[in-house]
Design a protein around this motif. Structure first.
Motif, mmCIF file in Angstrom:
data_model
loop_
_atom_site.group_PDB
_atom_site.id
_atom_site.type_symbol
_atom_site.label_atom_id
_atom_site.label_comp_id
_atom_site.label_asym_id
_atom_site.label_seq_id
_atom_site.Cartn_x
_atom_site.Cartn_y
_atom_site.Cartn_z
ATOM 1 N N TRP A 39 -20.902 35.394 43.264
ATOM 2 C CA TRP A 39 -20.197 35.973 44.324
ATOM 3 C C TRP A 39 -21.072 37.298 44.927
ATOM 4 O O TRP A 39 -21.368 37.582 46.034
ATOM 5 C CB TRP A 39 -18.987 36.143 44.108
ATOM 6 N N SER A 40 -21.226 38.037 43.854
ATOM 7 C CA SER A 40 -21.999 39.348 44.267
ATOM 8 C C SER A 40 -23.461 39.188 44.817
ATOM 9 O O SER A 40 -23.982 40.198 45.454
ATOM 10 C CB SER A 40 -22.163 40.234 43.103
ATOM 11 N N THR A 41 -24.190 38.258 44.615
ATOM 12 C CA THR A 41 -25.399 37.888 45.076
ATOM 13 C C THR A 41 -25.466 36.872 46.232
ATOM 14 O O THR A 41 -26.336 36.680 46.818
ATOM 15 C CB THR A 41 -26.288 37.153 43.937
ATOM 16 N N MET A 42 -24.316 36.389 46.668
ATOM 17 C CA MET A 42 -24.359 35.467 47.923
ATOM 18 C C MET A 42 -24.099 36.410 49.205
ATOM 19 O O MET A 42 -23.684 37.465 49.308
ATOM 20 C CB MET A 42 -22.874 34.837 47.814
ATOM 21 N N ASP A 43 -25.144 35.824 50.284
ATOM 22 C CA ASP A 43 -24.709 36.814 51.317
ATOM 23 C C ASP A 43 -23.712 36.305 52.169
ATOM 24 O O ASP A 43 -22.857 35.582 51.722
ATOM 25 C CB ASP A 43 -26.001 36.260 52.252
ATOM 26 N N ASP A 44 -23.234 36.976 53.158
ATOM 27 C CA ASP A 44 -22.090 36.747 54.077
ATOM 28 C C ASP A 44 -21.809 35.419 54.669
ATOM 29 O O ASP A 44 -20.514 34.866 54.599
ATOM 30 C CB ASP A 44 -21.927 37.915 55.161
ATOM 31 N N VAL A 45 -22.690 34.704 54.939
ATOM 32 C CA VAL A 45 -22.750 33.540 55.556
ATOM 33 C C VAL A 45 -22.303 32.488 54.349
ATOM 34 O O VAL A 45 -21.333 31.447 54.617
ATOM 35 C CB VAL A 45 -24.108 32.886 56.097
ATOM 36 N N GLN A 46 -22.827 32.426 53.121
ATOM 37 C CA GLN A 46 -22.510 31.776 52.006
ATOM 38 C C GLN A 46 -20.826 31.964 51.719
ATOM 39 O O GLN A 46 -20.066 30.912 51.498
ATOM 40 C CB GLN A 46 -23.236 31.979 50.756
ATOM 41 N N LYS A 47 -20.563 33.435 51.807
ATOM 42 C CA LYS A 47 -19.119 33.624 51.229
ATOM 43 C C LYS A 47 -18.359 32.995 52.334
ATOM 44 O O LYS A 47 -17.227 32.598 51.882
ATOM 45 C CB LYS A 47 -19.053 35.304 51.215
ATOM 46 N N LEU A 48 -18.303 33.379 53.661
ATOM 47 C CA LEU A 48 -17.660 32.967 54.603
ATOM 48 C C LEU A 48 -17.368 31.292 54.495
ATOM 49 O O LEU A 48 -16.515 30.833 54.939
ATOM 50 C CB LEU A 48 -18.145 33.133 55.869
ATOM 51 N N TRP A 49 -18.560 30.562 54.260
ATOM 52 C CA TRP A 49 -18.530 29.000 54.218
ATOM 53 C C TRP A 49 -17.731 28.733 53.121
ATOM 54 O O TRP A 49 -16.680 27.869 53.331
ATOM 55 C CB TRP A 49 -19.985 28.458 53.911
ATOM 56 N N ILE A 50 -17.652 29.329 52.003
ATOM 57 C CA ILE A 50 -16.695 28.965 50.701
ATOM 58 C C ILE A 50 -15.384 29.232 51.214
ATOM 59 O O ILE A 50 -14.526 28.580 51.090
ATOM 60 C CB ILE A 50 -17.189 29.770 49.519
ATOM 61 N N MET A 51 -14.957 30.508 51.867
ATOM 62 C CA MET A 51 -13.664 30.917 52.025
ATOM 63 C C MET A 51 -13.091 30.099 53.132
ATOM 64 O O MET A 51 -11.990 29.815 53.392
ATOM 65 C CB MET A 51 -13.664 32.363 52.596
ATOM 66 N N ASP A 52 -14.016 29.607 54.056
ATOM 67 C CA ASP A 52 -13.473 28.955 55.684
ATOM 68 C C ASP A 52 -13.672 27.370 55.335
ATOM 69 O O ASP A 52 -12.795 26.890 55.718
ATOM 70 C CB ASP A 52 -14.214 29.316 56.676
ATOM 71 N N GLU A 53 -14.376 26.815 54.486
ATOM 72 C CA GLU A 53 -14.613 25.500 54.304
ATOM 73 C C GLU A 53 -14.164 24.872 52.877
ATOM 74 O O GLU A 53 -13.677 23.961 52.834
ATOM 75 C CB GLU A 53 -16.136 24.947 54.638
ATOM 76 N N VAL A 54 -14.558 25.551 52.068
ATOM 77 C CA VAL A 54 -14.672 25.017 50.602
ATOM 78 C C VAL A 54 -13.016 25.335 49.994
ATOM 79 O O VAL A 54 -12.537 24.391 49.611
ATOM 80 C CB VAL A 54 -15.542 25.585 49.762
ATOM 81 N N LEU A 55 -12.583 26.490 50.142
ATOM 82 C CA LEU A 55 -11.362 26.807 49.516
ATOM 83 C C LEU A 55 -10.003 26.114 50.126
ATOM 84 O O LEU A 55 -9.327 25.739 49.567
ATOM 85 C CB LEU A 55 -11.178 28.299 49.176
ATOM 86 N N PRO A 56 -10.216 26.112 51.497
ATOM 87 C CA PRO A 56 -9.133 25.391 52.058
ATOM 88 C C PRO A 56 -9.019 24.059 51.661
ATOM 89 O O PRO A 56 -7.781 23.469 51.416
ATOM 90 C CB PRO A 56 -9.116 25.396 53.685
ATOM 91 N N HIS A 57 -9.894 23.220 51.534
ATOM 92 C CA HIS A 57 -9.911 21.944 51.020
ATOM 93 C C HIS A 57 -9.440 21.701 49.554
ATOM 94 O O HIS A 57 -8.705 21.009 48.983
ATOM 95 C CB HIS A 57 -11.279 21.161 51.062
ATOM 96 N N ARG A 58 -9.747 22.556 48.742
ATOM 97 C CA ARG A 58 -9.312 22.808 47.336
ATOM 98 C C ARG A 58 -7.896 23.026 47.318
ATOM 99 O O ARG A 58 -7.041 22.392 46.440
ATOM 100 C CB ARG A 58 -9.978 23.905 46.543
ATOM 101 N N GLN A 59 -7.409 23.886 48.080
ATOM 102 C CA GLN A 59 -5.906 24.383 48.315
ATOM 103 C C GLN A 59 -5.035 23.002 48.566
ATOM 104 O O GLN A 59 -3.946 22.999 48.174
ATOM 105 C CB GLN A 59 -5.692 25.459 49.291
ATOM 106 N N ALA A 60 -5.645 22.213 49.547
ATOM 107 C CA ALA A 60 -5.088 21.022 50.196
ATOM 108 C C ALA A 60 -4.866 19.809 49.100
ATOM 109 O O ALA A 60 -4.100 19.054 48.972
ATOM 110 C CB ALA A 60 -5.724 20.495 51.315
ATOM 111 N N GLY A 61 -5.821 19.921 48.414
ATOM 112 C CA GLY A 61 -6.116 18.815 47.240
ATOM 113 C C GLY A 61 -5.437 19.006 46.086
ATOM 114 O O GLY A 61 -4.802 18.607 45.279
#
Length: 61
Positions: A39-61
């Motif tokens: 996380w600390s080495t990711m840029d903002d685009v990577q972090k936002l992608w995980i927060m906006d795209e990846v984590l919501p799918h995990r929460q739904a599943g």
């Protein structure tokens, strides 16, 4: 999508509940151990992608 400079955003989904479940996901934020470690080495685009795209799918599943 416009990205706000990181100095104005707390870019972390961390909730302070830091335990990995049997799937290897954090019980608080649903990130993998690898995502948390990188996380600390990711840029903002990577972090936002995980927060906006990846984590919501995990929460739904």
């Amino acid at each position: 999508m416009a990205i706000v400079p990181s100095s104005t955003l707390p870019l972390t989904p961390c909730t302070g509940v830091c335990r990995l479940d049997t799937r290897g996901l954090c019980e608080g934020c649903l990130r993998t151990g690898d995502e948390i470690a990188r996380w600390s080495t990711m840029d903002d685009v990577q972090k936002l992608w995980i927060m906006d795209e990846v984590l919501p799918h995990r929460q739904a599943g």
